[in-house]
Design a protein around this motif. Structure first.
Motif, PDB file in Angstrom:
ATOM      1  N   ARG A   1       0.837  -1.207   0.000  1.00 40.29           N
ATOM      2  CA  ARG A   1       0.000   0.000   0.000  1.00 40.29           C
ATOM      3  C   ARG A   1       0.873   1.260   0.000  1.00 40.29           C
ATOM      4  O   ARG A   1       0.621   2.207  -0.731  1.00 40.29           O
ATOM      5  CB  ARG A   1      -0.902   0.009   1.247  1.00 40.29           C
ATOM      6  CG  ARG A   1      -2.290  -0.601   1.037  1.00 40.29           C
ATOM      7  CD  ARG A   1      -3.021  -0.796   2.368  1.00 40.29           C
ATOM      8  NE  ARG A   1      -2.761   0.267   3.328  1.00 40.29           N
ATOM      9  CZ  ARG A   1      -3.407   1.428   3.354  1.00 40.29           C
ATOM     10  NH1 ARG A   1      -4.374   1.664   2.504  1.00 40.29           N
ATOM     11  NH2 ARG A   1      -3.107   2.333   4.244  1.00 40.29           N
ATOM     12  N   THR A   2       1.892   1.227   0.855  1.00 44.34           N
ATOM     13  CA  THR A   2       2.816   2.350   0.957  1.00 44.34           C
ATOM     14  C   THR A   2       3.526   2.584  -0.380  1.00 44.34           C
ATOM     15  O   THR A   2       3.669   3.719  -0.824  1.00 44.34           O
ATOM     16  CB  THR A   2       3.854   2.081   2.073  1.00 44.34           C
ATOM     17  OG1 THR A   2       3.155   1.810   3.287  1.00 44.34           O
ATOM     18  CG2 THR A   2       4.779   3.266   2.274  1.00 44.34           C
ATOM     19  N   GLU A   3       3.937   1.479  -0.998  1.00 39.30           N
ATOM     20  CA  GLU A   3       4.639   1.556  -2.277  1.00 39.30           C
ATOM     21  C   GLU A   3       3.758   2.190  -3.358  1.00 39.30           C
ATOM     22  O   GLU A   3       4.174   3.114  -4.049  1.00 39.30           O
ATOM     23  CB  GLU A   3       5.045   0.137  -2.697  1.00 39.30           C
ATOM     24  CG  GLU A   3       6.045   0.097  -3.834  1.00 39.30           C
ATOM     25  CD  GLU A   3       6.377  -1.340  -4.237  1.00 39.30           C
ATOM     26  OE1 GLU A   3       6.268  -2.245  -3.393  1.00 39.30           O
ATOM     27  OE2 GLU A   3       6.743  -1.534  -5.410  1.00 39.30           O
ATOM     28  N   ILE A   4       2.526   1.696  -3.462  1.00 39.04           N
ATOM     29  CA  ILE A   4       1.593   2.198  -4.481  1.00 39.04           C
ATOM     30  C   ILE A   4       1.214   3.656  -4.211  1.00 39.04           C
ATOM     31  O   ILE A   4       1.159   4.473  -5.130  1.00 39.04           O
ATOM     32  CB  ILE A   4       0.327   1.305  -4.565  1.00 39.04           C
ATOM     33  CG1 ILE A   4       0.695  -0.136  -4.950  1.00 39.04           C
ATOM     34  CG2 ILE A   4      -0.696   1.878  -5.547  1.00 39.04           C
ATOM     35  CD1 ILE A   4       1.436  -0.303  -6.268  1.00 39.04           C
ATOM     36  N   THR A   5       0.977   3.974  -2.941  1.00 42.63           N
ATOM     37  CA  THR A   5       0.655   5.352  -2.574  1.00 42.63           C
ATOM     38  C   THR A   5       1.810   6.274  -2.980  1.00 42.63           C
ATOM     39  O   THR A   5       1.590   7.363  -3.510  1.00 42.63           O
ATOM     40  CB  THR A   5       0.387   5.465  -1.052  1.00 42.63           C
ATOM     41  OG1 THR A   5      -0.646   4.543  -0.712  1.00 42.63           O
ATOM     42  CG2 THR A   5      -0.039   6.868  -0.657  1.00 42.63           C
ATOM     43  N   GLY A   6       3.023   5.784  -2.750  1.00 44.89           N
ATOM     44  CA  GLY A   6       4.215   6.535  -3.142  1.00 44.89           C
ATOM     45  C   GLY A   6       4.249   6.789  -4.638  1.00 44.89           C
ATOM     46  O   GLY A   6       4.527   7.899  -5.085  1.00 44.89           O
TER      47      GLY A   6
ATOM     48  N   SER B   1       1.622  11.974  -9.484  1.00 47.08           N
ATOM     49  CA  SER B   1       0.759  13.157  -9.427  1.00 47.08           C
ATOM     50  C   SER B   1       1.606  14.412  -9.569  1.00 47.08           C
ATOM     51  O   SER B   1       1.245  15.337 -10.295  1.00 47.08           O
ATOM     52  CB  SER B   1      -0.001  13.211  -8.103  1.00 47.08           C
ATOM     53  OG  SER B   1      -0.873  12.117  -8.017  1.00 47.08           O
ATOM     54  N   ILE B   2       2.752  14.407  -8.881  1.00 49.15           N
ATOM     55  CA  ILE B   2       3.665  15.546  -8.958  1.00 49.15           C
ATOM     56  C   ILE B   2       4.196  15.678 -10.385  1.00 49.15           C
ATOM     57  O   ILE B   2       4.201  16.759 -10.965  1.00 49.15           O
ATOM     58  CB  ILE B   2       4.828  15.382  -7.943  1.00 49.15           C
ATOM     59  CG1 ILE B   2       4.291  15.490  -6.511  1.00 49.15           C
ATOM     60  CG2 ILE B   2       5.926  16.411  -8.196  1.00 49.15           C
ATOM     61  CD1 ILE B   2       5.254  15.002  -5.442  1.00 49.15           C
ATOM     62  N   GLN B   3       4.584  14.529 -10.959  1.00 53.06           N
ATOM     63  CA  GLN B   3       5.115  14.514 -12.329  1.00 53.06           C
ATOM     64  C   GLN B   3       4.037  14.974 -13.322  1.00 53.06           C
ATOM     65  O   GLN B   3       4.324  15.745 -14.232  1.00 53.06           O
ATOM     66  CB  GLN B   3       5.611  13.102 -12.667  1.00 53.06           C
ATOM     67  CG  GLN B   3       6.418  13.023 -13.951  1.00 53.06           C
ATOM     68  CD  GLN B   3       7.654  13.906 -13.938  1.00 53.06           C
ATOM     69  OE1 GLN B   3       8.489  13.811 -13.051  1.00 53.06           O
ATOM     70  NE2 GLN B   3       7.788  14.773 -14.913  1.00 53.06           N
TER      71      GLN B   3
ATOM     72  N   GLN C   1       1.821  18.998 -16.982  1.00 48.78           N
ATOM     73  CA  GLN C   1       0.712  19.884 -17.343  1.00 48.78           C
ATOM     74  C   GLN C   1       1.191  21.332 -17.452  1.00 48.78           C
ATOM     75  O   GLN C   1       0.802  22.049 -18.377  1.00 48.78           O
ATOM     76  CB  GLN C   1      -0.425  19.764 -16.319  1.00 48.78           C
ATOM     77  CG  GLN C   1      -1.252  18.502 -16.533  1.00 48.78           C
ATOM     78  CD  GLN C   1      -2.213  18.199 -15.399  1.00 48.78           C
ATOM     79  OE1 GLN C   1      -2.011  18.643 -14.276  1.00 48.78           O
ATOM     80  NE2 GLN C   1      -3.245  17.436 -15.684  1.00 48.78           N
ATOM     81  N   LEU C   2       2.042  21.739 -16.522  1.00 46.06           N
ATOM     82  CA  LEU C   2       2.606  23.091 -16.556  1.00 46.06           C
ATOM     83  C   LEU C   2       3.464  23.294 -17.793  1.00 46.06           C
ATOM     84  O   LEU C   2       3.409  24.329 -18.457  1.00 46.06           O
ATOM     85  CB  LEU C   2       3.446  23.360 -15.296  1.00 46.06           C
ATOM     86  CG  LEU C   2       2.680  23.607 -13.998  1.00 46.06           C
ATOM     87  CD1 LEU C   2       3.655  23.763 -12.839  1.00 46.06           C
ATOM     88  CD2 LEU C   2       1.788  24.834 -14.106  1.00 46.06           C
TER      89      LEU C   2
END
Ligand code: ZN
Length: 118
Positions: A71-76, A82-84, A89-90
């Motif tokens: 779970r931790t791995e996938i959340t990471g 999301s950041i990427q 997008q920017l």
């Protein structure tokens, strides 16, 4: 798990939790664990049922821990992407603005010459 006879004692190493099976004659004796080699005491045969329960508990705890680490791995991964995604997008926005600017510039420059559509 190994099959045990009526007279065998199933127990778990106090150090590495390896499941060990010995003859009931060894009850109360301190043996070296077959897995980690550290001395561990053989319980009386009455511990067998509790041992099985303990094995199940430790197995469930292990599965839970494994699940949690996944779970931790996938959340990471999600956070990272999301950041990427936001960065891309920017970047795309910047490129779109630049495209417009270049097209405008091209149109203005071409405007002084015969028909060259946008
Ligand atoms: Zn051990």
């Amino acid at each position: 798990m190994e099959s045990t006879s009526e007279t065998d004692i199933l127990f778990f190493c106090a150090h590495c939790s390896a499941s060990l099976v010995v003859d009931s004659a060894a009850a109360g004796v301190t043996l070296d664990c077959q897995k980690c080699g550290k001395p561990t005491t053989v319980p009386s045969s009455s511990v067998v049922a509790a041992g099985e329960e303990a094995a199940k508990i430790s197995d469930l705890q292990r599965q839970l821990k494994e699940n949690e680490s996944q779970r931790t791995e996938i959340t990471g991964y999600i956070n990272q992407h999301s950041i990427q995604l936001h960065r891309w997008q920017l970047r795309l926005q910047t490129l779109n603005e630049r495209q417009k600017k270049l097209q405008t510039e091209l149109a203005e420059t071409s405007g002084r010459q015969p028909a060259s559509p946008l």
